[in-house]
Design a protein around this motif. Structure first.
Motif, PDB file in Angstrom:
ATOM      1  N   VAL A 113       0.849  -1.197   0.000  1.00 48.27           N
ATOM      2  CA  VAL A 113       0.000   0.000   0.000  1.00 48.27           C
ATOM      3  C   VAL A 113       0.884   1.246   0.000  1.00 48.27           C
ATOM      4  O   VAL A 113       1.831   1.352   0.767  1.00 48.27           O
ATOM      5  CB  VAL A 113      -0.944  -0.003   1.225  1.00 48.27           C
ATOM      6  N   GLU A 114       0.545   2.198  -0.869  1.00 43.05           N
ATOM      7  CA  GLU A 114       1.308   3.446  -0.979  1.00 43.05           C
ATOM      8  C   GLU A 114       0.609   4.610  -0.286  1.00 43.05           C
ATOM      9  O   GLU A 114       1.262   5.532   0.207  1.00 43.05           O
ATOM     10  CB  GLU A 114       1.508   3.783  -2.454  1.00 43.05           C
ATOM     11  N   LEU A 115      -0.723   4.601  -0.286  1.00 41.12           N
ATOM     12  CA  LEU A 115      -1.532   5.637   0.360  1.00 41.12           C
ATOM     13  C   LEU A 115      -2.586   4.934   1.189  1.00 41.12           C
ATOM     14  O   LEU A 115      -3.341   4.112   0.674  1.00 41.12           O
ATOM     15  CB  LEU A 115      -2.184   6.548  -0.680  1.00 41.12           C
ATOM     16  N   TRP A 116      -2.652   5.268   2.479  1.00 43.27           N
ATOM     17  CA  TRP A 116      -3.483   4.514   3.418  1.00 43.27           C
ATOM     18  C   TRP A 116      -4.369   5.464   4.224  1.00 43.27           C
ATOM     19  O   TRP A 116      -4.008   6.628   4.443  1.00 43.27           O
ATOM     20  CB  TRP A 116      -2.569   3.718   4.363  1.00 43.27           C
ATOM     21  N   ALA A 117      -5.530   4.948   4.655  1.00 43.00           N
ATOM     22  CA  ALA A 117      -6.382   5.660   5.609  1.00 43.00           C
ATOM     23  C   ALA A 117      -7.006   4.646   6.547  1.00 43.00           C
ATOM     24  O   ALA A 117      -7.469   3.585   6.113  1.00 43.00           O
ATOM     25  CB  ALA A 117      -7.480   6.445   4.890  1.00 43.00           C
ATOM     26  N   LEU A 118      -7.016   4.955   7.823  1.00 44.07           N
ATOM     27  CA  LEU A 118      -7.758   4.186   8.827  1.00 44.07           C
ATOM     28  C   LEU A 118      -9.123   4.847   8.971  1.00 44.07           C
ATOM     29  O   LEU A 118      -9.209   6.049   9.242  1.00 44.07           O
ATOM     30  CB  LEU A 118      -7.012   4.197  10.160  1.00 44.07           C
ATOM     31  N   THR A 119     -10.208   4.067   8.815  1.00 39.82           N
ATOM     32  CA  THR A 119     -11.554   4.648   8.802  1.00 39.82           C
ATOM     33  C   THR A 119     -12.441   3.962   9.843  1.00 39.82           C
ATOM     34  O   THR A 119     -13.428   3.303   9.503  1.00 39.82           O
ATOM     35  CB  THR A 119     -12.188   4.518   7.403  1.00 39.82           C
ATOM     36  N   ASP A 120     -12.100   4.111  11.110  1.00 36.39           N
ATOM     37  CA  ASP A 120     -12.904   3.481  12.157  1.00 36.39           C
ATOM     38  C   ASP A 120     -14.317   4.067  12.193  1.00 36.39           C
ATOM     39  O   ASP A 120     -14.545   5.235  11.875  1.00 36.39           O
ATOM     40  CB  ASP A 120     -12.219   3.652  13.520  1.00 36.39           C
ATOM     41  N   HIS A 121     -15.266   3.234  12.624  1.00 35.38           N
ATOM     42  CA  HIS A 121     -16.673   3.629  12.653  1.00 35.38           C
ATOM     43  C   HIS A 121     -16.919   4.762  13.653  1.00 35.38           C
ATOM     44  O   HIS A 121     -16.700   4.602  14.857  1.00 35.38           O
ATOM     45  CB  HIS A 121     -17.553   2.441  13.053  1.00 35.38           C
ATOM     46  N   ASP A 122     -17.388   5.891  13.138  1.00 36.93           N
ATOM     47  CA  ASP A 122     -17.837   7.010  13.991  1.00 36.93           C
ATOM     48  C   ASP A 122     -16.787   7.407  15.026  1.00 36.93           C
ATOM     49  O   ASP A 122     -17.132   7.832  16.134  1.00 36.93           O
ATOM     50  CB  ASP A 122     -19.158   6.642  14.695  1.00 36.93           C
ATOM     51  N   GLU A 123     -15.531   7.291  14.679  1.00 32.55           N
ATOM     52  CA  GLU A 123     -14.453   7.466  15.660  1.00 32.55           C
ATOM     53  C   GLU A 123     -13.182   7.909  14.949  1.00 32.55           C
ATOM     54  O   GLU A 123     -12.847   7.408  13.880  1.00 32.55           O
ATOM     55  CB  GLU A 123     -14.218   6.126  16.379  1.00 32.55           C
ATOM     56  N   ILE A 124     -12.491   8.877  15.567  1.00 32.98           N
ATOM     57  CA  ILE A 124     -11.214   9.333  15.000  1.00 32.98           C
ATOM     58  C   ILE A 124     -10.088   9.240  16.033  1.00 32.98           C
ATOM     59  O   ILE A 124      -9.021   9.813  15.853  1.00 32.98           O
ATOM     60  CB  ILE A 124     -11.334  10.765  14.443  1.00 32.98           C
ATOM     61  N   GLY A 125     -10.323   8.471  17.104  1.00 29.01           N
ATOM     62  CA  GLY A 125      -9.347   8.372  18.178  1.00 29.01           C
ATOM     63  C   GLY A 125      -8.051   7.679  17.791  1.00 29.01           C
ATOM     64  O   GLY A 125      -7.042   7.832  18.477  1.00 29.01           O
ATOM     65  N   GLY A 126      -8.047   6.923  16.698  1.00 27.71           N
ATOM     66  CA  GLY A 126      -6.820   6.233  16.292  1.00 27.71           C
ATOM     67  C   GLY A 126      -6.031   6.954  15.221  1.00 27.71           C
ATOM     68  O   GLY A 126      -5.023   6.423  14.721  1.00 27.71           O
ATOM     69  N   GLN A 127      -6.452   8.174  14.853  1.00 28.29           N
ATOM     70  CA  GLN A 127      -5.854   8.834  13.697  1.00 28.29           C
ATOM     71  C   GLN A 127      -4.378   9.187  13.880  1.00 28.29           C
ATOM     72  O   GLN A 127      -3.568   8.976  12.974  1.00 28.29           O
ATOM     73  CB  GLN A 127      -6.657  10.080  13.330  1.00 28.29           C
ATOM     74  N   GLN A 128      -4.011   9.734  15.029  1.00 32.50           N
ATOM     75  CA  GLN A 128      -2.617  10.111  15.223  1.00 32.50           C
ATOM     76  C   GLN A 128      -1.713   8.882  15.216  1.00 32.50           C
ATOM     77  O   GLN A 128      -0.623   8.896  14.608  1.00 32.50           O
ATOM     78  CB  GLN A 128      -2.445  10.888  16.529  1.00 32.50           C
ATOM     79  N   ARG A 129      -2.161   7.819  15.859  1.00 32.23           N
ATOM     80  CA  ARG A 129      -1.377   6.570  15.868  1.00 32.23           C
ATOM     81  C   ARG A 129      -1.208   6.033  14.451  1.00 32.23           C
ATOM     82  O   ARG A 129      -0.113   5.606  14.051  1.00 32.23           O
ATOM     83  CB  ARG A 129      -2.065   5.519  16.737  1.00 32.23           C
ATOM     84  N   GLY A 178       6.845   4.319   5.619  1.00 32.41           N
ATOM     85  CA  GLY A 178       7.058   4.908   4.311  1.00 32.41           C
ATOM     86  C   GLY A 178       5.802   5.091   3.476  1.00 32.41           C
ATOM     87  O   GLY A 178       5.897   5.278   2.253  1.00 32.41           O
ATOM     88  N   MET A 179       4.634   5.027   4.102  1.00 28.38           N
ATOM     89  CA  MET A 179       3.380   5.233   3.365  1.00 28.38           C
ATOM     90  C   MET A 179       2.889   6.668   3.519  1.00 28.38           C
ATOM     91  O   MET A 179       3.129   7.313   4.545  1.00 28.38           O
ATOM     92  CB  MET A 179       2.277   4.293   3.887  1.00 28.38           C
ATOM     93  N   LYS A 180       2.187   7.158   2.521  1.00 26.54           N
ATOM     94  CA  LYS A 180       1.441   8.394   2.631  1.00 26.54           C
ATOM     95  C   LYS A 180       0.140   8.108   3.392  1.00 26.54           C
ATOM     96  O   LYS A 180      -0.363   6.987   3.368  1.00 26.54           O
ATOM     97  CB  LYS A 180       1.122   8.975   1.254  1.00 26.54           C
ATOM     98  N   TYR A 181      -0.420   9.147   4.033  1.00 25.80           N
ATOM     99  CA  TYR A 181      -1.591   8.922   4.880  1.00 25.80           C
ATOM    100  C   TYR A 181      -2.652  10.000   4.675  1.00 25.80           C
ATOM    101  O   TYR A 181      -2.328  11.181   4.498  1.00 25.80           O
ATOM    102  CB  TYR A 181      -1.186   8.895   6.364  1.00 25.80           C
ATOM    103  N   LEU A 182      -3.925   9.569   4.708  1.00 24.61           N
ATOM    104  CA  LEU A 182      -5.072  10.476   4.756  1.00 24.61           C
ATOM    105  C   LEU A 182      -5.888  10.163   6.004  1.00 24.61           C
ATOM    106  O   LEU A 182      -6.136   8.984   6.302  1.00 24.61           O
ATOM    107  CB  LEU A 182      -5.974  10.295   3.528  1.00 24.61           C
ATOM    108  N   THR A 183      -6.309  11.185   6.738  1.00 26.28           N
ATOM    109  CA  THR A 183      -7.207  10.944   7.864  1.00 26.28           C
ATOM    110  C   THR A 183      -8.498  10.314   7.350  1.00 26.28           C
ATOM    111  O   THR A 183      -8.914  10.546   6.202  1.00 26.28           O
ATOM    112  CB  THR A 183      -7.535  12.251   8.594  1.00 26.28           C
TER     113      THR A 183
END
Length: 283
Positions: free
Chosen positions: A33-49, A58-63
């Motif tokens: 994966v070159e560009l990744w996003a974590l999309t937890d349900h109704d929650e953004i508490g894991g975004q910084q991690r 070495g991946m690019k990231y989108l919130t």
């Protein structure tokens, strides 16, 4: 930029996945994966991690997040990408959406008790990484581990869908609210896995029309639950409504998900990838 291994839909223990944001990042990177996003349900508490782990690999990231909305008496999921996770209005909206999950879970447990499955609520809690986000998936894992069903698909079929003993409807956010939370926080709203909804052709047309009217700009074309024919169908829908196309596995667990991170076909080349709209938001 269509030829990019982007995976913009997956879940961690912060909602109903089984892996930490850090372990998901490692798995995504290992799968190319070159560009990744974590999309937890109704929650953004894991975004910084997730963002920190993505950069370390070495991946690019989108919130990201996946917001549950009610539309035409159906639960629809709207993925938000590239928003400011510190936006207070979005944080408040997600908190209100999460608040309904606890009482709903207790009702599910009561319904299962009536058909002889005792202590299901307490059992489901053992599988929850974030108690505010207890969901049907956690009940399904408990029923599989306790031998009631062979797999989570059987649990949903027998107990957790409409008309079954453990089904409890929930009124989620409105489509308007979800799209506006995302867009006013600087992100792009995307209709998740549209083929999964039990809509008539007229209802689906209404969904896309209203979504776009509220400021929605994308649709998942290539996603873990779509067939090859559905890739083609929703590529055409993206063109019809002038929407950008997204790509995401909807990965939850190595044991449950039939599509792994980064293992989807590429987006059709004639579509505008959603990440082109978010070039200045990629971390």
């Amino acid at each position: 930029m269509s030829i990019l291994n982007a995976d913009l839909h997956c879940h961690s223990v912060v909602s109903d996945g089984t892996m930490t944001p850090e372990d998901l990042a490692a798995r995504a990177a290992a799968n190319g994966v070159e560009l990744w996003a974590l999309t937890d349900h109704d929650e953004i508490g894991g975004q910084q991690r997730a963002a920190t782990a993505a950069r370390a690999h070495g991946m690019k990231y989108l919130t990201g997040t996946e917001i549950s909305v009610t539309f035409a008496d159906e639960t629809v999921h709207i993925v938000g990408l590239g928003f400011d996770p510190d936006d207070l209005e979005m944080q408040r909206g997600l908190h209100e959406t999460r608040d309904g999950r606890g009482p709903r879970a207790m009702e599910i447990g009561a319904g299962l008790a009536q058909v002889g499955i005792k202590d299901a609520y307490e059992g489901a809690l053992r599988y929850v990484g974030n108690p505010a986000l207890i969901s049907r998936t956690h009940f399904a894992r408990f029923l599989v581990e306790s031998g009631v069903c062979r797999d989570t698909n059987e649990v949903f079929r027998r107990f957790l869908t409409e008309g079954k003993p453990g089904y409890v409807p929930h009124r989620w956010a409105s489509l308007r609210n979800a799209v506006q939370w995302i867009t006013q926080a600087g992100g792009v709203a995307v209709i998740a896995h549209p083929a999964r909804y039990k809509f008539t052709a007229n209802e689906e047309y209404a969904l896309f029309t209203e979504f776009k009217a509220h400021g929605g700009r994308g649709v998942e074309v290539v996603t873990g639950s779509h067939t090859a024919a559905e890739y083609v169908r929703y590529a055409e829908t993206a063109r019809e409504f002038g929407l950008a196309a997204s790509r995401g596995s909807d990965f939850h667990s190595p044991d449950e998900s039939h599509t792994d991170l980064g293992q989807l076909p590429y987006l059709p080349g004639e579509l505008t990838p959603v990440w082109d709209l978010l070039a200045d938001r990629i971390q």
